[in-house]
Design a protein around this motif. Structure first.
Motif, PDB file in Angstrom:
ATOM      1  N   LEU A   5       0.830  -1.205   0.000  1.00  0.00           N
ATOM      2  CA  LEU A   5       0.000   0.000   0.000  1.00  0.00           C
ATOM      3  C   LEU A   5       0.866   1.258   0.000  1.00  0.00           C
ATOM      4  CD1 LEU A   5      -2.560  -1.217   2.654  1.00  0.00           C
ATOM      5  CD2 LEU A   5      -3.107  -0.675   0.275  1.00  0.00           C
ATOM      6  N   GLY A   6       0.329   2.320  -0.579  1.00  0.00           N
ATOM      7  CA  GLY A   6       1.012   3.608  -0.553  1.00  0.00           C
ATOM      8  C   GLY A   6       0.912   4.238   0.826  1.00  0.00           C
ATOM      9  N   SER A   7       1.554   5.363   0.996  1.00  0.00           N
ATOM     10  CA  SER A   7       1.569   6.027   2.302  1.00  0.00           C
ATOM     11  C   SER A   7       0.313   6.856   2.566  1.00  0.00           C
ATOM     12  CB  SER A   7       2.807   6.918   2.410  1.00  0.00           C
ATOM     13  OG  SER A   7       2.792   7.882   1.377  1.00  0.00           O
ATOM     14  N   ILE A   8      -0.514   7.050   1.551  1.00  0.00           N
ATOM     15  CA  ILE A   8      -1.753   7.826   1.686  1.00  0.00           C
ATOM     16  C   ILE A   8      -2.888   6.897   2.121  1.00  0.00           C
ATOM     17  CG2 ILE A   8      -3.377   9.332   0.472  1.00  0.00           C
ATOM     18  CD1 ILE A   8      -0.558  10.480   0.678  1.00  0.00           C
ATOM     19  N   LEU A   9      -3.701   7.346   3.062  1.00  0.00           N
ATOM     20  CA  LEU A   9      -4.856   6.570   3.509  1.00  0.00           C
ATOM     21  C   LEU A   9      -5.924   6.553   2.431  1.00  0.00           C
ATOM     22  CD1 LEU A   9      -5.240   7.953   7.137  1.00  0.00           C
ATOM     23  CD2 LEU A   9      -3.991   5.941   6.380  1.00  0.00           C
ATOM     24  N   GLY A  10      -6.722   5.473   2.415  1.00  0.00           N
ATOM     25  CA  GLY A  10      -7.861   5.431   1.508  1.00  0.00           C
ATOM     26  C   GLY A  10      -7.814   4.277   0.535  1.00  0.00           C
ATOM     27  N   ALA A  11      -8.707   4.362  -0.463  1.00  0.00           N
ATOM     28  CA  ALA A  11      -8.932   3.272  -1.410  1.00  0.00           C
ATOM     29  C   ALA A  11      -7.868   3.201  -2.499  1.00  0.00           C
ATOM     30  CB  ALA A  11     -10.302   3.428  -2.048  1.00  0.00           C
ATOM     31  N   THR A  12      -7.554   1.963  -2.889  1.00  0.00           N
ATOM     32  CA  THR A  12      -6.675   1.671  -4.026  1.00  0.00           C
ATOM     33  C   THR A  12      -7.393   0.639  -4.883  1.00  0.00           C
ATOM     34  OG1 THR A  12      -4.674   2.101  -2.750  1.00  0.00           O
ATOM     35  CG2 THR A  12      -4.416   0.795  -4.740  1.00  0.00           C
TER      36      THR A  12
END
Length: 179
Positions: free
Chosen positions: A125-132
């Protein structure tokens, strides 16, 4: 005296690549021991004996709707199965993986389905919260599936004070007004 017998065994077509195999069996009359040699031939020299099997579908097997701490590797890989028009699993189908929204890194951008028709990729996962959103597409076709993952806030492991509290405090006074 040496006698030689040639056999053309099989000609495979895998998408645009041709693989031709010929087996040459040579018997040495003096020793009677067989000797095997494999020889590659140009595809134009042989006839195709195996039918070309094209992918007809892709489906999610596992890994959809996962969540994990932002910046971490998800617990399970995304797994798809590729099948032909007879609903038989298809080995050797190229599957392309892409992050279509959100952020992160995939362990594989492209791979081939295995003998069970399965292909997989793992998301960090990336460092930004939320949907991927991740898409798996059978190469050269419009067949695709979409996976979803969510980056969440991790569990706090420590408390850090940025302002040192005073050693004395007044009673019946709000904490926000303390020095």
């Amino acid at each position: 005296m040496k006698s030689k017998i040639n056999f053309k065994v099989l000609h495979f077509k895998h998408f645009t690549e041709f693989i031709s195999i010929a087996l040459s069996l040579s018997l040495l009359a003096c020793s009677g021991q067989p000797r095997f040699n494999s020889v590659l031939y140009n595809a134009s020299q042989t006839k195709s004996l195996a039918p070309v099997i094209e992918p007809a579908s892709i489906a999610i097997v596992s890994g959809d709707s996962q969540s994990g701490t932002a910046g971490s590797i998800l617990a399970s890989p995304f797994v798809v199965v590729v099948k032909d028009a007879s609903n038989t699993v298809l080995a050797g189908a190229a599957v392309n993986w892409a992050i279509t929204s959100g952020g992160g890194t995939l362990s594989s951008a492209s791979n081939l389905s295995n003998i069970n028709g399965l292909a997989s990729s793992t998301l960090t996962l990336g460092s930004i919260l939320g949907a991927t959103t991740i898409t798996a597409t059978v190469s050269g076709t419009a067949f695709s599936v979409t996976f979803h993952a969510t980056g969440t806030v991790g569990t706090a492991t420590q408390l850090v004070l940025t302002t040192t509290p005073t050693l004395t405090a007044d009673t019946d006074t709000d904490l926000s007004t303390q020095p």
